[in-house]
Write an enzyme that holds these catalytic residues in place. Structure first.
Site, PDB file in Angstrom:
ATOM      1  N   SER A 247      15.098  10.680  -0.117  1.00 21.72           N
ATOM      2  CA  SER A 247      16.381  10.870  -0.811  1.00 21.72           C
ATOM      3  C   SER A 247      17.511  11.204   0.160  1.00 21.72           C
ATOM      4  CB  SER A 247      16.259  12.022  -1.817  1.00 21.72           C
ATOM      5  OG  SER A 247      17.536  12.313  -2.375  1.00 21.72           O
ATOM      6  N   ASN A 248      18.691  10.680  -0.128  1.00 22.27           N
ATOM      7  CA  ASN A 248      19.873  11.036   0.679  1.00 22.27           C
ATOM      8  C   ASN A 248      20.498  12.340   0.215  1.00 22.27           C
ATOM      9  OD1 ASN A 248      19.864   9.102   2.606  1.00 22.27           O
ATOM     10  ND2 ASN A 248      21.669   7.981   1.863  1.00 22.27           N
ATOM     11  N   ASN A 249      19.980  12.893  -0.876  1.00 25.58           N
ATOM     12  CA  ASN A 249      20.583  14.112  -1.412  1.00 25.58           C
ATOM     13  C   ASN A 249      20.247  15.294  -0.517  1.00 25.58           C
ATOM     14  OD1 ASN A 249      21.173  16.460  -2.995  1.00 25.58           O
ATOM     15  ND2 ASN A 249      21.354  15.077  -4.743  1.00 25.58           N
TER      16      ASN A 249
ATOM     17  N   ASP B  65      18.084   2.368  -5.715  1.00 21.99           N
ATOM     18  CA  ASP B  65      19.125   1.889  -6.651  1.00 21.99           C
ATOM     19  C   ASP B  65      20.424   1.522  -5.947  1.00 21.99           C
ATOM     20  OD1 ASP B  65      19.453   4.840  -6.247  1.00 21.99           O
ATOM     21  OD2 ASP B  65      21.268   4.499  -7.438  1.00 21.99           O
TER      22      ASP B  65
ATOM     23  N   ASP C  60       0.833  -1.214   0.000  1.00 16.37           N
ATOM     24  CA  ASP C  60       0.000   0.000   0.000  1.00 16.37           C
ATOM     25  C   ASP C  60       0.863   1.258   0.000  1.00 16.37           C
ATOM     26  OD1 ASP C  60      -1.956  -1.705   2.480  1.00 16.37           O
ATOM     27  OD2 ASP C  60      -2.232  -1.656   0.297  1.00 16.37           O
TER      28      ASP C  60
ATOM     29  N   LYS D 289      19.868   7.393   4.822  1.00 16.70           N
ATOM     30  CA  LYS D 289      19.799   5.941   4.600  1.00 16.70           C
ATOM     31  C   LYS D 289      21.213   5.370   4.583  1.00 16.70           C
ATOM     32  CE  LYS D 289      17.921   7.148   0.813  1.00 16.70           C
ATOM     33  NZ  LYS D 289      17.450   7.168  -0.592  1.00 16.70           N
TER      34      LYS D 289
END
Ligand SMILES: O=C(O)[C@H](O)[C@H](O)COP(=O)(O)O
Ligand SMILES: [Mg+2]
Length: 308
Positions: free
Chosen positions: A62-64, A251, A24, A226
Site C-alpha cells: 500500500s502507498n498509504n 486500482d 503463485d 509505487k
C-alpha cells in the site's frame, strides 16, 4: 510481461480460474482494491482466504503512509482478513527503510515529518530520530507574517512528507525552511497519489499534500512508494518470488499498474478504486495499460463458491 496494447477483461469463472493458475504470488494494493475507505469490498475476504488454501503467496503493498504496519494489521483484523506482519508493506515502512538502510541516516540528525503517528512509528522501528508530525505544537495556527515559531534547526537532515490529515501552513513553513536552509537536507515523499478513494468518492491524496512544498522549494523530491523501485526494494529485503509467476493487483494505473510494469510483473486492474472507464477508453486515456482488468477482486468469489 504483457506485450499487447490491449488489456484482457476478465468476466467469467474460466477467466478467473486461468488467471489464478498462472500465478503463485499476488501483490495486493489495499485502498480501492480490498477496501474503499471504511468499507470492505464484497467478496474480497473470501477470495484472499481461498487463495491461501490454494497455496498462493499473498502480500499487501500500500502507498498509504498514515498507518504503521501494526496499525494496518489491525485494519485487516477488523475486516476479518488473516494476515501476518511480514506480509504487509506500505510506503511509510519503505520510507523508513530507505532512510535507515539506503541513506544510512546519521544518528545525530533527525527527520522533520509532515505525516501522522503511523509514519512516526515506522521511523521509531528503524531508530531514525524525527520531529514535527503528530507533535501538538505543530498543529497550531500560525498567523501570516508571524514566523517567530519557524526557527532554523541544522540538526534536521531530511524532510519526509506523507499523508497528513493535519497538514497546515506552519508545517509547510518549517519544512520549506529546513529544505532551503540546511545544506544537503533530503526531500523525501512517501508517495504521490493524487487522490484517496473512499466510498466511491475521491479526495486529495498524499501527492496533493506534498505539492505545495515541491512548488515553494522548486526542489525534486525522492519518491518512495509505487510506482517507484524503492517500494519493491523494501519488499525484496525480506521476500523473494518468481516474477514470471507474480501479479500486481491494484486500482491505480499511475501507481499500482506502473509499479508492476516497472517491476517486470503482470498486472490486474480492479475498477473499485480511483480508475474509471474514461481512464481506459476516452480521449484522455492513460498510456499505462494493465495486462488484465476485472470489475472487482470480489468477482473471483465465484471460484470460492464453486469449490465448496
Ligand atoms: O493518498 C494516499 O496516500 C493514497 O491515495 C492511498 O493511501 C493509496 O493507498 P493504496 O491504494 O496504495 O493502498
Ligand atoms: Mg489503491
Amino acid at each position: 510481461m504483457s506485450d499487447t496494447t490491449e488489456s484482457k477483461r476478465l468476466t467469467t469463472a474460466q477467466d478467473y480460474a486461468s488467471l489464478i493458475d498462472k500465478f503463485d504470488t499476488f501483490l495486493f494494493d489495499c485502498d480501492g482494491v480490498i477496501w474503499s475507505g471504511p468499507k470492505l469490498i464484497p467478496g474480497v475476504r473470501e477470495v484472499i482466504a481461498w487463495l491461501r488454501t490454494k497455496g498462493k503467496n499473498v502480500l499487501f503493498v500500500s502507498n498509504n503512509a498514515s498507518k504503521s504496519r501494526p496499525m494496518y494489521k489491525k485494519t485487516f483484523d477488523d475486516f476479518g482478513i488473516d494476515t501476518t506482519d511480514d506480509e504487509l508493506f506500505n510506503s511509510g515502512f519503505a520510507s523508513a527503510l530507505y532512510l535507515a538502510k539506503i541513506l544510512n541516516f546519521p544518528k545525530d540528525k533527525k527527520v522533520y515529518v509532515i505525516g501522522m503517528k503511523g509514519l512516526e512509528e515506522e521511523l521509531d522501528a528503524v531508530g531514525v530520530a524525527h520531529c514535527g508530525g503528530s507533535d501538538p505544537a505543530e498543529m497550531e495556527y500560525m498567523p501570516a507574517k508571524d514566523y517567530t515559531s519557524v526557527t532554523p534547526d541544522p540538526s534536521v537532515g531530511a524532510v519526509l512528507c506523507g499523508f497528513d490529515a493535519f497538514v497546515n501552513y506552519k508545517k509547510y513553513s518549517k519544512a520549506h525552511t529546513y529544505l532551503t536552509k540546511n545544506p544537503g537536507c533530503h526531500f523525501i515523499l512517501t508517495n504521490t497519489d493524487a487522490t484517496f478513494p473512499s466510498g466511491g468518492e475521491f479526495y486529495p491524496g498524499s501527492g496533493a499534500m506534498s505539492a505545495p512544498l515541491v512548488y515553494s522549494t522548486k526542489m525534486t523530491p525522492t519518491v518512495i512508494g509505487k510506482p517507484n523501485s524503492h517500494m519493491m526494494d523494501a519488499i525484496l529485503a525480506s521476500k523473494d518470488f518468481d516474477r514470471s509467476r507474480t501479479i500486481m493487483v491494484g486500482d491505480n494505473l499511475e501507481t499500482d499498474i506502473l509499479f508492476g510494469q516497472n517491476s517486470g510483473i503482470e498486472t490486474l486492474l480492479t475498477m473499485t478504486g480511483v480508475t474509471n472507464e474514461d481512464h481506459l477508453l476516452g480521449p484522455k486515456k492513460s498510456s499505462t495499460v494493465p495486462t488484465y482488468i476485472v470489475n472487482s477482486l470480489g468477482d473471483f468469489k465465484v471460484l470460492v463458491d464453486e469449490s465448496k
